[in-house]
Design an enzyme around this catalytic site. Structure first.
Site, mmCIF file in Angstrom:
data_model
loop_
_atom_site.group_PDB
_atom_site.id
_atom_site.type_symbol
_atom_site.label_atom_id
_atom_site.label_comp_id
_atom_site.label_asym_id
_atom_site.label_seq_id
_atom_site.Cartn_x
_atom_site.Cartn_y
_atom_site.Cartn_z
ATOM 1 C CB SER A 109 -1.822 2.593 -22.651
ATOM 2 O OG SER A 109 -2.876 2.917 -21.790
ATOM 3 C CG HIS A 261 -3.716 -2.037 -20.591
ATOM 4 N ND1 HIS A 261 -4.309 -1.496 -21.719
ATOM 5 C CD2 HIS A 261 -2.942 -1.038 -20.067
ATOM 6 C CE1 HIS A 261 -3.926 -0.238 -21.869
ATOM 7 N NE2 HIS A 261 -3.097 0.056 -20.890
#
Length: 290
Positions: A109, A261
């Site tokens: 991320s 994610h």
């Protein structure tokens, strides 16, 4: 049949980098010449996010995971500039202090953007990048929000708002398989929220974080890059991964089905396999060219 890797004891260390106290975990390999991998976590996370991936990578590599300043157990400095560029510079300083070269950076991320910044700042210390659910094309916070961050009690209000939120729901939102969310997982991910100075650091990150690297900046990065993205990522959509793949000229994109994610929690074995294949294939290509 899926093989299980025994969890490793956490070898925790602290190192002074300039004026900062940096927390890191070091998993050396029995081969002193083993490839060094540095794991860089994302926003609102820490080394804990790599807990399932580390044992698999440590079988073949010297693995190091760091807590970025402001997160996890690293210092919540009041003088550090909490920008992506500063984080990238800090990672490079850490590599130099440890005396390593040709390091592979693995960023998740926001940690992916940090890895990209490090790559642009001093490519000689880095051999390749692995970007997991990498964020991209996020603009700087609006000036009105930055101005509001200077208001009295803003930090108190942010802390109250975050701690009132249901972390179980938040973790479910970053996973495809919500059954993975357990009470132990909630406790481990919540721990850093209770660290002194954590929310003050978040506010400084809001003020200091520049926008993500622009396409023309991404185009200048020459390192081999492996992009891995979950098809059910609701935080950083797959379209971002595909756009990064287009702008990073020496990249390869792998998309995981049934993954969100927090891909390291859901697909540690798949990740370890693909990372190892990426590293070995690059070495083979180099040997062939020589």
């Amino acid at each position: 049949m899926e093989t299980k890797t025994q969890p490793l004891l956490t070898p925790a260390y602290r190192k002074r980098i300039g004026e900062l106290d940096l927390y890191y975990e070091d998993y050396p390999h029995r081969n002193p010449d083993a490839q060094v991998l540095i794991l860089i976590h994302g926003f609102l996370s820490s080394t804990i996010s790599f807990r399932k991936l580390i044992p698999h990578l440590a079988e073949d590599y010297h693995v190091v995971a760091i807590d970025l300043p402001g997160f996890g157990k690293s210092e919540k400095s009041k003088t550090f500039t909490y920008s992506l560029a500063s984080y990238g510079k800090l990672v490079l300083s850490f590599i130099k202090e440890m005396g390593w070269r040709d390091v592979i950076l693995i960023g998740h991320s926001m940690g992916g953007q940090v890895a990209l910044h490090a790559s642009r700042q001093d490519g000689k210390l880095i051999s390749k990048l692995v970007l997991l659910g990498c964020c991209g094309y996020i603009k700087r916070a609006r000036s009105t929000m930055i101005c509001c961050s200077y208001l009295p009690f803003f930090s108190w209000g942010l802390k109250r708002w975050v701690l009132k939120k249901d972390l179980r729901n938040n973790l479910s939102g970053v996973l495809h398989n919500i059954d993975l969310v357990t009470e132990d997982m909630i406790k481990e991910y919540r721990a850093q929220f209770l660290e002194d100075g954590f929310f003050d650091s978040l506010i400084r990150l809001l003020r200091h974080r520049e926008g993500d690297l622009k396409p023309f900046e991404l185009n200048t990065i020459v390192h081999p890059i492996l992009l891995i993205h979950g098809n059910d990522d609701k935080v950083i959509p797959l379209t971002t991964g595909k756009r990064l793949h287009s702008d990073l000229k020496n990249s390869r994109l792998i998309v995981y089905k049934d993954a969100g994610h927090l891909i390291m929690e859901e697909k540690p074995l798949d990740l370890a396999r693909d990372i190892k294949q990426f590293i070995s294939s690059e070495k083979e290509a180099l040997q062939t060219s020589v």
